[in-house]
Write an enzyme that holds these catalytic residues in place. Structure first.
Site, PDB file in Angstrom:
ATOM      1  N   GLU A 111      66.111  38.826  13.710  1.00  0.00           N
ATOM      2  CA  GLU A 111      67.062  37.955  14.399  1.00  0.00           C
ATOM      3  C   GLU A 111      66.521  37.531  15.764  1.00  0.00           C
ATOM      4  OE1 GLU A 111      71.463  38.951  12.826  1.00  0.00           O
ATOM      5  OE2 GLU A 111      70.480  40.622  13.858  1.00  0.00           O
ATOM      6  N   GLU A 131      70.342  44.512   6.136  1.00  0.00           N
ATOM      7  CA  GLU A 131      71.582  45.159   6.563  1.00  0.00           C
ATOM      8  C   GLU A 131      72.580  45.396   5.439  1.00  0.00           C
ATOM      9  OE1 GLU A 131      70.181  43.047  10.379  1.00  0.00           O
ATOM     10  OE2 GLU A 131      70.017  42.795   8.203  1.00  0.00           O
TER      11      GLU A 131
END
Length: 257
Positions: A111, A131
Protein backbone atom coordinates in the site's frame (compact mmCIF):
# COMPACT_ATOMS: atom_id res chain seq x y z
CA UNK A 1 9.98 2.76 20.14
CA UNK A 2 11.20 0.38 17.43
CA UNK A 3 11.77 1.65 13.93
CA UNK A 4 12.83 4.94 12.46
CA UNK A 5 12.70 6.96 9.25
CA UNK A 6 15.79 8.87 8.10
CA UNK A 7 16.14 11.46 5.35
CA UNK A 8 19.08 12.96 3.48
CA UNK A 9 19.19 15.25 0.44
CA UNK A 10 21.80 15.17 -2.33
CA UNK A 11 21.58 16.92 -5.68
CA UNK A 12 17.91 17.73 -5.31
CA UNK A 13 16.98 14.11 -4.47
CA UNK A 14 15.72 13.23 -1.00
CA UNK A 15 16.55 9.70 0.12
CA UNK A 16 13.99 8.50 2.67
CA UNK A 17 14.90 5.25 4.39
CA UNK A 18 12.70 3.15 6.66
CA UNK A 19 14.63 1.15 9.24
CA UNK A 20 12.76 -1.40 11.34
CA UNK A 21 14.65 -4.67 10.91
CA UNK A 22 14.35 -7.42 10.09
CA UNK A 23 11.16 -6.97 8.03
CA UNK A 24 10.68 -3.19 8.21
CA UNK A 25 7.20 -3.52 9.65
CA UNK A 26 5.07 -0.39 9.43
CA UNK A 27 4.25 0.13 13.08
CA UNK A 28 2.12 3.06 14.14
CA UNK A 29 5.34 4.78 15.24
CA UNK A 30 7.04 4.24 11.86
CA UNK A 31 3.99 5.50 9.96
CA UNK A 32 3.86 8.61 12.15
CA UNK A 33 7.56 9.30 11.54
CA UNK A 34 7.16 8.75 7.79
CA UNK A 35 4.25 11.18 7.61
CA UNK A 36 6.28 13.88 9.40
CA UNK A 37 9.25 13.37 7.07
CA UNK A 38 6.99 13.69 4.03
CA UNK A 39 5.51 16.90 5.39
CA UNK A 40 9.04 18.31 5.72
CA UNK A 41 9.90 17.32 2.16
CA UNK A 42 6.73 18.91 0.80
CA UNK A 43 7.83 22.26 2.23
CA UNK A 44 11.42 22.00 0.94
CA UNK A 45 11.81 23.58 -2.50
CA UNK A 46 15.37 22.23 -2.77
CA UNK A 47 13.95 18.69 -3.10
CA UNK A 48 12.91 17.90 -6.66
CA UNK A 49 12.51 14.12 -6.43
CA UNK A 50 12.33 11.46 -3.71
CA UNK A 51 13.57 7.88 -3.39
CA UNK A 52 11.77 5.78 -0.78
CA UNK A 53 13.61 2.66 0.37
CA UNK A 54 14.16 0.44 3.40
CA UNK A 55 17.26 -0.96 5.09
CA UNK A 56 18.41 -4.51 4.52
CA UNK A 57 17.53 -6.85 1.67
CA UNK A 58 14.83 -9.04 3.25
CA UNK A 59 11.91 -6.65 2.86
CA UNK A 60 10.89 -3.25 1.64
CA UNK A 61 8.17 -3.88 4.19
CA UNK A 62 6.29 -7.02 5.16
CA UNK A 63 3.38 -4.80 6.19
CA UNK A 64 1.84 -3.79 9.47
CA UNK A 65 2.82 -5.13 12.87
CA UNK A 66 0.03 -7.65 13.51
CA UNK A 67 0.55 -7.35 17.26
CA UNK A 68 -0.84 -3.81 16.94
CA UNK A 69 -4.09 -4.92 15.30
CA UNK A 70 -7.01 -3.48 17.31
CA UNK A 71 -9.75 -5.53 18.93
CA UNK A 72 -12.68 -3.12 18.67
CA UNK A 73 -14.34 -1.09 15.94
CA UNK A 74 -13.42 2.36 17.23
CA UNK A 75 -9.72 1.52 17.46
CA UNK A 76 -9.91 -0.11 14.03
CA UNK A 77 -11.26 3.09 12.53
CA UNK A 78 -8.51 5.16 14.15
CA UNK A 79 -5.90 2.79 12.75
CA UNK A 80 -7.28 3.05 9.20
CA UNK A 81 -7.35 6.86 9.41
CA UNK A 82 -3.71 6.89 10.55
CA UNK A 83 -2.72 4.61 7.68
CA UNK A 84 -4.51 6.86 5.20
CA UNK A 85 -2.82 9.99 6.54
CA UNK A 86 0.61 8.38 6.20
CA UNK A 87 0.23 6.98 2.69
CA UNK A 88 -1.62 10.10 1.50
CA UNK A 89 1.31 12.21 2.72
CA UNK A 90 3.47 10.25 0.26
CA UNK A 91 0.98 10.38 -2.61
CA UNK A 92 0.24 14.09 -2.10
CA UNK A 93 3.84 15.28 -2.22
CA UNK A 94 4.36 17.82 -5.01
CA UNK A 95 7.62 16.02 -5.85
CA UNK A 96 7.59 12.63 -7.61
CA UNK A 97 8.45 9.63 -5.42
CA UNK A 98 10.35 6.58 -6.69
CA UNK A 99 9.94 3.41 -4.59
CA UNK A 100 12.90 1.02 -4.41
CA UNK A 101 11.52 -2.47 -3.81
CA UNK A 102 13.19 -5.73 -2.87
CA UNK A 103 12.26 -8.77 -0.83
CA UNK A 104 8.84 -8.77 0.82
CA UNK A 105 6.47 -6.00 -0.31
CA UNK A 106 3.33 -7.10 1.45
CA UNK A 107 0.17 -5.67 2.97
CA UNK A 108 0.83 -2.15 4.17
CA UNK A 109 4.24 -2.31 2.48
CA UNK A 110 2.56 -2.65 -0.92
CA UNK A 111 0.00 0.00 0.00
CA UNK A 112 2.90 2.35 0.74
CA UNK A 113 4.56 1.47 -2.57
CA UNK A 114 1.28 2.12 -4.40
CA UNK A 115 1.26 5.65 -2.99
CA UNK A 116 4.53 6.31 -4.85
CA UNK A 117 4.66 7.55 -8.44
CA UNK A 118 7.17 5.06 -9.86
CA UNK A 119 8.07 1.59 -8.55
CA UNK A 120 11.40 -0.12 -9.28
CA UNK A 121 11.77 -3.72 -8.10
CA UNK A 122 14.66 -6.13 -8.13
CA UNK A 123 14.32 -9.83 -8.89
CA UNK A 124 13.89 -10.75 -5.21
CA UNK A 125 10.67 -8.76 -4.78
CA UNK A 126 7.41 -10.50 -3.93
CA UNK A 127 4.32 -8.30 -3.79
CA UNK A 128 0.82 -8.85 -2.48
CA UNK A 129 -2.08 -7.86 -0.28
CA UNK A 130 -2.76 -11.08 1.68
CA UNK A 131 -4.89 -9.50 4.42
CA UNK A 132 -7.97 -11.57 3.53
CA UNK A 133 -6.17 -14.62 4.97
CA UNK A 134 -6.29 -12.89 8.37
CA UNK A 135 -9.99 -12.13 8.11
CA UNK A 136 -9.42 -8.45 7.27
CA UNK A 137 -8.66 -6.50 4.09
CA UNK A 138 -6.14 -3.89 2.83
CA UNK A 139 -7.64 -0.76 4.39
CA UNK A 140 -4.69 1.59 3.83
CA UNK A 141 -6.21 2.57 0.45
CA UNK A 142 -5.10 -0.69 -1.15
CA UNK A 143 -8.66 -1.30 -2.37
CA UNK A 144 -8.51 2.12 -4.07
CA UNK A 145 -4.97 2.36 -5.46
CA UNK A 146 -4.43 -1.21 -6.65
CA UNK A 147 -7.38 -1.19 -9.13
CA UNK A 148 -6.20 2.15 -10.51
CA UNK A 149 -2.75 0.63 -11.05
CA UNK A 150 -3.40 -2.84 -12.50
CA UNK A 151 -7.11 -2.78 -13.38
CA UNK A 152 -10.20 -3.76 -11.47
CA UNK A 153 -10.43 -7.51 -12.14
CA UNK A 154 -6.75 -8.24 -11.57
CA UNK A 155 -6.80 -6.17 -8.38
CA UNK A 156 -9.87 -7.99 -7.08
CA UNK A 157 -8.26 -11.33 -7.88
CA UNK A 158 -5.09 -10.45 -5.95
CA UNK A 159 -6.99 -9.18 -2.91
CA UNK A 160 -9.75 -11.82 -2.85
CA UNK A 161 -7.24 -14.68 -3.08
CA UNK A 162 -4.50 -12.99 -1.08
CA UNK A 163 -2.15 -13.72 -3.96
CA UNK A 164 1.54 -12.85 -3.79
CA UNK A 165 3.28 -12.30 -7.14
CA UNK A 166 6.96 -12.33 -8.03
CA UNK A 167 8.77 -9.43 -9.70
CA UNK A 168 8.29 -10.79 -13.24
CA UNK A 169 4.52 -11.08 -12.79
CA UNK A 170 4.38 -7.69 -11.08
CA UNK A 171 6.04 -6.16 -14.14
CA UNK A 172 3.55 -7.90 -16.46
CA UNK A 173 0.64 -6.53 -14.42
CA UNK A 174 2.04 -3.00 -14.32
CA UNK A 175 2.34 -3.24 -10.56
CA UNK A 176 5.99 -2.23 -10.91
CA UNK A 177 7.40 -0.05 -13.66
CA UNK A 178 10.89 -1.53 -13.91
CA UNK A 179 12.45 -4.82 -12.83
CA UNK A 180 16.22 -5.16 -12.41
CA UNK A 181 18.55 -7.95 -11.26
CA UNK A 182 19.05 -8.61 -7.55
CA UNK A 183 20.88 -5.79 -5.79
CA UNK A 184 20.45 -3.25 -8.59
CA UNK A 185 17.25 -1.53 -7.47
CA UNK A 186 19.17 1.10 -5.49
CA UNK A 187 21.11 2.27 -8.54
CA UNK A 188 18.06 2.10 -10.82
CA UNK A 189 15.84 4.12 -8.47
CA UNK A 190 18.57 6.71 -7.90
CA UNK A 191 19.12 7.06 -11.64
CA UNK A 192 15.42 7.70 -12.32
CA UNK A 193 15.11 10.17 -9.44
CA UNK A 194 18.28 11.97 -10.54
CA UNK A 195 16.95 12.37 -14.07
CA UNK A 196 13.66 13.73 -12.73
CA UNK A 197 15.55 16.16 -10.48
CA UNK A 198 17.38 17.47 -13.55
CA UNK A 199 14.12 18.46 -15.24
CA UNK A 200 12.57 21.88 -14.51
CA UNK A 201 10.91 21.41 -11.12
CA UNK A 202 7.78 23.48 -11.74
CA UNK A 203 6.96 21.56 -14.93
CA UNK A 204 7.58 18.23 -13.18
CA UNK A 205 5.27 19.16 -10.32
CA UNK A 206 2.61 20.41 -12.75
CA UNK A 207 2.63 17.05 -14.56
CA UNK A 208 2.15 15.11 -11.33
CA UNK A 209 -0.56 17.47 -10.12
CA UNK A 210 -2.52 17.40 -13.39
CA UNK A 211 -2.37 13.61 -13.72
CA UNK A 212 -3.47 13.00 -10.13
CA UNK A 213 -6.22 15.61 -10.31
CA UNK A 214 -7.66 14.10 -13.48
CA UNK A 215 -7.60 10.59 -12.04
CA UNK A 216 -9.39 11.78 -8.91
CA UNK A 217 -11.97 14.13 -10.41
CA UNK A 218 -12.26 13.11 -14.06
CA UNK A 219 -10.96 14.17 -17.46
CA UNK A 220 -12.79 17.51 -17.67
CA UNK A 221 -11.50 18.61 -14.29
CA UNK A 222 -8.02 17.49 -15.31
CA UNK A 223 -8.20 19.54 -18.49
CA UNK A 224 -9.33 22.62 -16.57
CA UNK A 225 -6.37 22.30 -14.25
CA UNK A 226 -4.06 21.77 -17.23
CA UNK A 227 -5.12 25.14 -18.61
CA UNK A 228 -4.45 26.88 -15.29
CA UNK A 229 -1.08 25.24 -14.77
CA UNK A 230 0.27 25.77 -18.29
CA UNK A 231 -0.77 29.44 -18.19
CA UNK A 232 1.41 29.95 -15.14
CA UNK A 233 4.31 27.92 -16.51
CA UNK A 234 4.63 29.98 -19.70
CA UNK A 235 5.66 32.95 -17.56
CA UNK A 236 8.41 31.10 -15.67
CA UNK A 237 12.14 31.45 -16.21
CA UNK A 238 12.57 27.76 -17.01
CA UNK A 239 9.90 27.72 -19.73
CA UNK A 240 11.43 30.75 -21.41
CA UNK A 241 14.92 29.29 -21.02
CA UNK A 242 13.83 25.93 -22.40
CA UNK A 243 12.28 27.48 -25.51
CA UNK A 244 15.22 29.82 -26.10
CA UNK A 245 17.73 27.00 -25.68
CA UNK A 246 15.81 24.91 -28.21
CA UNK A 247 15.81 27.78 -30.72
CA UNK A 248 19.53 28.31 -30.16
CA UNK A 249 20.36 24.57 -30.34
CA UNK A 250 22.00 24.50 -26.89
CA UNK A 251 21.42 22.78 -23.57
CA UNK A 252 19.02 24.67 -21.32
CA UNK A 253 20.20 25.99 -17.95
CA UNK A 254 17.26 25.42 -15.66
CA UNK A 255 17.05 27.21 -12.31
CA UNK A 256 13.83 25.52 -11.17
CA UNK A 257 11.82 28.73 -11.04
Amino acid sequence: MAGSVEMSVTGGVALVEISNPPLNLLTMHVRSELRLVMERIGCDSSVRAVVLRSTGDRAFSAGSDISEFPRDARAGHRRAVQEHSCYDAVADLPQPVVAELSGHVLGGGLELALACDIRVADATAHLGLPEVKLGVFPSGAGTQRLPRTIGVSQAKRMMLLGEIVDADRALELGLVDEMVPRGQATAAAAEIAGRIAGQPALAVQAIKKAVDHGLRFGTRAGQALEAELIAGLFATHDAQEGVQAFLESREPQFTHD
